[in-house]
Design an enzyme around this catalytic site. Sequence first.
Site, mmCIF file in Angstrom:
data_model
loop_
_atom_site.group_PDB
_atom_site.id
_atom_site.type_symbol
_atom_site.label_atom_id
_atom_site.label_comp_id
_atom_site.label_asym_id
_atom_site.label_seq_id
_atom_site.Cartn_x
_atom_site.Cartn_y
_atom_site.Cartn_z
ATOM 1 N N LYS A 80 21.022 -3.096 29.267
ATOM 2 C CA LYS A 80 21.781 -4.057 28.475
ATOM 3 C C LYS A 80 21.645 -3.738 26.986
ATOM 4 O O LYS A 80 20.564 -3.376 26.518
ATOM 5 C CB LYS A 80 21.249 -5.462 28.783
ATOM 6 C CG LYS A 80 21.972 -6.626 28.142
ATOM 7 C CD LYS A 80 21.314 -7.935 28.596
ATOM 8 C CE LYS A 80 21.956 -9.157 27.983
ATOM 9 N NZ LYS A 80 21.280 -10.405 28.436
ATOM 10 N N SER A 155 24.560 -13.696 29.897
ATOM 11 C CA SER A 155 24.951 -12.667 28.959
ATOM 12 C C SER A 155 24.843 -11.242 29.508
ATOM 13 O O SER A 155 25.325 -10.299 28.869
ATOM 14 C CB SER A 155 24.090 -12.788 27.690
ATOM 15 O OG SER A 155 22.715 -12.601 27.968
ATOM 16 N N SER A 179 20.860 -15.790 32.049
ATOM 17 C CA SER A 179 21.666 -14.654 31.584
ATOM 18 C C SER A 179 21.639 -13.444 32.501
ATOM 19 O O SER A 179 22.525 -12.600 32.444
ATOM 20 C CB SER A 179 21.195 -14.220 30.194
ATOM 21 O OG SER A 179 21.611 -15.133 29.211
#
Length: 468
Positions: A80, A155, A179
């Site tokens: 990420k 996210s 997330s």
Amino acid sequence: MTPSDISRAPAHTQLQALAARTVSSRELLDLHLDRIAGSPLNAVIALDPEAARAAAHAADQRRANGRAGGPLDGLPMTVKDSFETQGLRTTSGSPDLRDHLPQRDADAVARLRSAGAIIMGKTNLPAYCQDLHTDNALFGATRNPHHPERTAGGSSGGAAAAVAAHLTPLELGSDLAGSLRLPAHYCGVHALRPTHGIVPSRGHIPRPPGWLTSSDMLTPGPLARHPRDLRIALDVLAGPAEADAVAWRLELPAPAHERIADHRIGIWSDDAHCPVDTATRTLVEDLAQRLRDAGARIDTDDRPVDLPASDALFQRLLHATAAGSAEDDAFRRDCAQAAQLPPQDASPRAQFLRLRTQRHRDWLRANEDRARMQEGWAAYFRRHDALITPAAPTAAIGQGARSLTVDGRERGFFDQTGWLNLAGHMGLPAAVVPLGTDPDGLPLAVQIIGPRLADRTVLDLAERIGGS
């Protein structure tokens, strides 16, 4: 299996093929890079092919010389874009960081590299991880691999979409308010939020670049297409911080039981505070019956906490920790606005401002409430080995939608993480396991929550109910 077939297999199968020299690291890497180049999902937003190919070549040379490296040696993967990567741009989805080129890996990334992983690129996210949709001004929106008009979640939306679409076999994401687990649910992949504190989070943004501390609720964790891969990743990621490693060791206990029939499992399939749709409730209840038929002792009545009370405490702690990285001027404005609020103002904006600017004494009281709630969970887990809940009220909502519909009734946007937030502020290990689809063919998952440091029990159950 051809190399192309192997590249679509779970990470553990790819590692077995690498060990058997059925496929080379360079072949695997190039297959994934080709797939990324042709993907319409906008999940992987930064690549470093030259460095990745050099690392893959080195892994192949080690193996040819009979000295293979760590447990991930030669496996290509992505991380990420909130994790700093040395020499590879890290933006956390924000234009403010469009030119940020870290000089040091985040600690979790460093552990992956030390285990032999080939970091080939970065996955998309909302700016500073602060939305449940993955979209930002730098790279745009990530699409759900199961339906282009549905959200991938946030996210870690780029992370989950990349894993689901076979762009990467393994991913490092992060979870504060669901997330990691919400995108896994929406994209139909497996994810683990480890016990808080066992995976280092230094080098994760939105704490500003260079900060040594992180949120007291943030936890890095892996996403994959098989729960066994989560176990492999956990073994690499978990361990004491460097300063503690001279004296402390982490030895997570083995799974609680060897048979499903020996498990005591709580089932919480719905709640008026965060109702779920019919398809989700049916999924959880069908799983409960499957486990019951396998001999497990199923309890549908006992509850570790009151969901509204847990959610209220979560919000108190969430807004406090999120304020830590706010710009000074912005925080001063928040404080001034909070001071002018009428006492009777109970609007969402007023509640946000009060919690964001709470006094340290108020946070200390909230932290004490957290400790007491953790004791309640510990007592619950003396009666049960794990708790299974919905992962979210529905399957993936529309891209950009700011509410969700549960059996025809509109609910608030943040209900999406109402069930995931049970574990977040408690620091408990929690896995998301895809088990079926809704009437539109979109993935549905359950969440497994376990006692603190019982990560292996959670993963063992995940593999028993969701491995294939």
